[in-house]
Each structure stands twice: as structure tokens, then as C-alpha cells.
Design a protein around this motif. Structure first.
Motif, PDB file in Angstrom:
ATOM      1  N   VAL A  77       0.842  -1.278  -0.042  1.00  0.00           N
ATOM      2  CA  VAL A  77       0.040   0.099   0.008  1.00  0.00           C
ATOM      3  C   VAL A  77       0.845   1.034  -0.233  1.00  0.00           C
ATOM      4  CG1 VAL A  77      -1.777   1.284   1.484  1.00  0.00           C
ATOM      5  CG2 VAL A  77      -2.083  -1.194   1.099  1.00  0.00           C
ATOM      6  N   MET A  78       1.875   1.304   0.915  1.00  0.00           N
ATOM      7  CA  MET A  78       2.586   2.354   1.094  1.00  0.00           C
ATOM      8  C   MET A  78       3.520   2.539  -0.386  1.00  0.00           C
ATOM      9  SD  MET A  78       3.768   4.492   3.365  1.00  0.00           S
ATOM     10  CE  MET A  78       4.768   5.580   3.719  1.00  0.00           C
ATOM     11  N   ALA A  79       3.881   1.559  -1.167  1.00  0.00           N
ATOM     12  CA  ALA A  79       4.417   1.740  -2.370  1.00  0.00           C
ATOM     13  C   ALA A  79       3.835   1.964  -3.333  1.00  0.00           C
ATOM     14  CB  ALA A  79       5.238   0.384  -2.600  1.00  0.00           C
ATOM     15  N   ALA A 102      -3.800  17.532  -2.037  1.00  0.00           N
ATOM     16  CA  ALA A 102      -5.004  16.746  -2.579  1.00  0.00           C
ATOM     17  C   ALA A 102      -5.320  15.186  -2.090  1.00  0.00           C
ATOM     18  CB  ALA A 102      -4.674  16.525  -4.177  1.00  0.00           C
ATOM     19  N   ASP A 103      -4.088  14.753  -1.467  1.00  0.00           N
ATOM     20  CA  ASP A 103      -4.395  13.366  -0.722  1.00  0.00           C
ATOM     21  C   ASP A 103      -3.630  13.389   0.548  1.00  0.00           C
ATOM     22  OD1 ASP A 103      -4.731  10.838  -0.160  1.00  0.00           O
ATOM     23  OD2 ASP A 103      -3.577   9.893  -2.082  1.00  0.00           O
ATOM     24  N   PRO A 104      -4.286  14.028   1.495  1.00  0.00           N
ATOM     25  CA  PRO A 104      -3.732  13.859   2.783  1.00  0.00           C
ATOM     26  C   PRO A 104      -3.437  12.578   3.504  1.00  0.00           C
ATOM     27  CG  PRO A 104      -5.955  14.789   2.896  1.00  0.00           C
ATOM     28  CD  PRO A 104      -5.554  14.574   1.533  1.00  0.00           C
ATOM     29  N   GLY A 105      -4.258  11.593   2.869  1.00  0.00           N
ATOM     30  CA  GLY A 105      -4.016  10.113   3.471  1.00  0.00           C
ATOM     31  C   GLY A 105      -2.487   9.556   3.290  1.00  0.00           C
ATOM     32  N   VAL A 106      -1.793  10.305   2.234  1.00  0.00           N
ATOM     33  CA  VAL A 106      -0.485   9.940   1.999  1.00  0.00           C
ATOM     34  C   VAL A 106       0.462  10.276   3.129  1.00  0.00           C
ATOM     35  CG1 VAL A 106       1.551  10.121   0.739  1.00  0.00           C
ATOM     36  CG2 VAL A 106      -0.550   9.896  -0.427  1.00  0.00           C
ATOM     37  N   GLN A 107       0.162  11.451   3.849  1.00  0.00           N
ATOM     38  CA  GLN A 107       0.883  11.671   5.031  1.00  0.00           C
ATOM     39  C   GLN A 107       0.554  10.980   6.350  1.00  0.00           C
ATOM     40  OE1 GLN A 107       2.710  15.462   5.720  1.00  0.00           O
ATOM     41  NE2 GLN A 107       1.497  16.536   4.364  1.00  0.00           N
ATOM     42  N   ARG A 108      -0.807  10.765   6.251  1.00  0.00           N
ATOM     43  CA  ARG A 108      -1.330   9.845   7.509  1.00  0.00           C
ATOM     44  C   ARG A 108      -0.637   8.875   7.537  1.00  0.00           C
ATOM     45  NH1 ARG A 108      -6.205  10.464  10.936  1.00  0.00           N
ATOM     46  NH2 ARG A 108      -6.111   8.516  11.994  1.00  0.00           N
ATOM     47  N   LEU A 109      -0.739   7.929   6.308  1.00  0.00           N
ATOM     48  CA  LEU A 109      -0.129   6.621   6.085  1.00  0.00           C
ATOM     49  C   LEU A 109       1.435   6.664   6.656  1.00  0.00           C
ATOM     50  CD1 LEU A 109      -0.806   3.803   5.071  1.00  0.00           C
ATOM     51  CD2 LEU A 109       0.184   4.747   2.877  1.00  0.00           C
ATOM     52  N   ASN A 110       2.075   7.739   5.768  1.00  0.00           N
ATOM     53  CA  ASN A 110       3.377   7.895   6.560  1.00  0.00           C
ATOM     54  C   ASN A 110       3.594   8.012   7.912  1.00  0.00           C
ATOM     55  OD1 ASN A 110       6.386   8.132   5.655  1.00  0.00           O
ATOM     56  ND2 ASN A 110       6.090  10.003   6.206  1.00  0.00           N
ATOM     57  N   LEU A 127       3.117   5.898  -2.774  1.00  0.00           N
ATOM     58  CA  LEU A 127       4.242   6.774  -3.207  1.00  0.00           C
ATOM     59  C   LEU A 127       4.456   6.741  -4.729  1.00  0.00           C
ATOM     60  CD1 LEU A 127       6.812   5.603  -0.303  1.00  0.00           C
ATOM     61  CD2 LEU A 127       5.464   7.894  -0.559  1.00  0.00           C
ATOM     62  N   ARG A 128       4.028   5.791  -5.419  1.00  0.00           N
ATOM     63  CA  ARG A 128       3.992   5.633  -6.902  1.00  0.00           C
ATOM     64  C   ARG A 128       3.096   6.438  -7.391  1.00  0.00           C
ATOM     65  NH1 ARG A 128       0.644   4.378 -10.328  1.00  0.00           N
ATOM     66  NH2 ARG A 128      -0.419   2.815  -8.849  1.00  0.00           N
ATOM     67  N   ILE A 129       1.930   6.819  -6.556  1.00  0.00           N
ATOM     68  CA  ILE A 129       0.797   7.607  -7.169  1.00  0.00           C
ATOM     69  C   ILE A 129       1.163   8.992  -7.004  1.00  0.00           C
ATOM     70  CG2 ILE A 129      -1.495   8.605  -6.508  1.00  0.00           C
ATOM     71  CD1 ILE A 129      -2.066   5.594  -6.168  1.00  0.00           C
ATOM     72  N   LEU A 130       1.911   9.421  -5.725  1.00  0.00           N
ATOM     73  CA  LEU A 130       2.516  10.529  -5.288  1.00  0.00           C
ATOM     74  C   LEU A 130       3.429  11.043  -6.345  1.00  0.00           C
ATOM     75  CD1 LEU A 130       2.317  13.089  -3.465  1.00  0.00           C
ATOM     76  CD2 LEU A 130       4.249  11.558  -2.147  1.00  0.00           C
TER      77      LEU A 130
END
Length: 189
Positions: free
Chosen positions: A58-60, A90-98, A63-66
Motif C-alpha cells: 500500500v505504501m509503495a 490533494a491526498d492527505p492520506g499519504v501523510q497520515r499513512l506515512n 508513493l508511486r501515485i504521489l
């Protein structure tokens, strides 16, 4: 209907992203992820092997989408920081996941290390500087671009003033700061 492994994998990644955002890796349950993806739990293990491997996938994927949303440009680090900032907003979930990842598994994965090292190497080559300096610059650029998140937004704008204007001001501050860092450390304008 024929079994489609790619579609199953995509549904699992989407369901896992939602689950990991909500409760982190430790709180996530593969059974809930499988149910949300409309597959059985064994399918999740078949595709990913373990909950930890699913989290890494999921993380990978995110990060690819980002990376697709904010392509890396070593010749324009301020522009890259602005694009990365926009993608994270636009996708604050990436930071939360991180943030969940940092809490639960603080060591960087091989993929994360490679992504950072390759960017630093491109900066070192483009500007003709040592790898250590290029790595420091990239960590500063990433830190600046990631300096906004939904929790901090409320602190920075406690009275709900024009949030779009405040966001634009913060983005401008990020780009200005990265411009100054680039000029000071790399000798570029």
C-alpha cells in the motif's frame, strides 16, 4: 465470471489503504480488509503474504501515485516542492499513512531508500555537489513540502479564515523557502 487477479489485488490495495489510514498497521485486520475488498482472507495472504507486506505494498502504491502526481525535477527543486505540496494537499492520506509507518516501523524500506537515494543522486549530478549535501537538500525539500497536514492546518488557521487563501500562502512560503535553500546550499537561483 472469470477470476481477475489484477482486479482482486487493486481492490485489496484500496481496502487496505482505507483500513491502514483508519487504524494503522497494528490495528488493521486482514479479515476486515478482505471483506471490504469482497474477497476471502486467504486471497489477501495469497497476493501479499502478510499484513506487513500488504502495508508495504500500500505504501509503495501510494508513493508511486504521489510520484506520478509530482514528478521529480532536480533542475527545479522549488517547482518540485510546490507540486509535491499540491499532491499531498490533494491526498492527505499519504501523510497520515506515512505517520502510521513512522510510528510502527520507523526503518525505511528498500524502496523508500532507493527513491530518496536516486533523487539525491540526481541533485548531486545536476548541481555538481557531493552526495551528502544533495541528500541534506532533498531532506529539507521533502520536509518543507510535507510541512502542511490537516491537523496543522487548523493550528495555522484557527478561526477558519479563508482557508484557500491560507493554503496558497503556505504553498508560497514552501516554494520561497526551497528557493532560498537551493540558492544558499547549491548556489542556484
Amino acid at each position: 465470471m472469470a477470476y481477475d487477479p489484477a482486479a482482486t489485488r487493486a481492490r485489496l490495495l484500496t481496502a487496505a489503504y482505507d483500513e491502514f489510514l483508519r487504524v494503522g498497521m497494528a490495528g488493521a485486520r486482514v479479515a476486515r480488509i478482505a471483506e471490504a475488498a469482497s474477497v476471502n482472507k486467504q486471497a489477501a495472504y495469497h497476493h501479499f503474504g502478510s499484513k506487513e507486506a500488504l502495508f508495504d505494498a500500500v505504501m509503495a502504491d501510494r508513493l508511486r501515485i504521489l510520484a506520478d502526481a509530482a514528478p521529480f525535477t532536480p533542475d527545479d527543486l522549488p517547482g518540485y516542492a510546490g507540486a509535491l505540496f499540491d499532491a499531498l494537499v490533494a491526498d492527505p492520506g499519504v501523510q497520515r499513512l506515512n505517520q502510521w509507518k513512522m510510528l510502527e516501523t520507523p526503518e525505511a524500506s528498500a524502496g523508500e531508500v532507493e527513491a530518496h537515494v536516486s533523487k539525491a543522486a540526481a541533485v548531486a549530478e545536476h548541481y555538481g555537489v557531493e552526495m551528502a549535501l544533495a541528500t541534506d537538500v532533498m531532506m529539507i525539500v521533502l520536509g518543507m513540502a510535507m510541512s502542511w497536514n490537516t491537523t496543522e492546518a487548523k493550528i495555522r488557521n484557527p478561526h477558519d479564515e479563508d482557508s484557500d487563501q491560507r493554503l496558497l500562502e503556505h504553498r508560497t512560503a514552501v516554494v520561497t523557502a526551497v528557493t532560498a535553500v537551493t540558492k544558499a546550499l547549491l548556489g542556484q537561483h
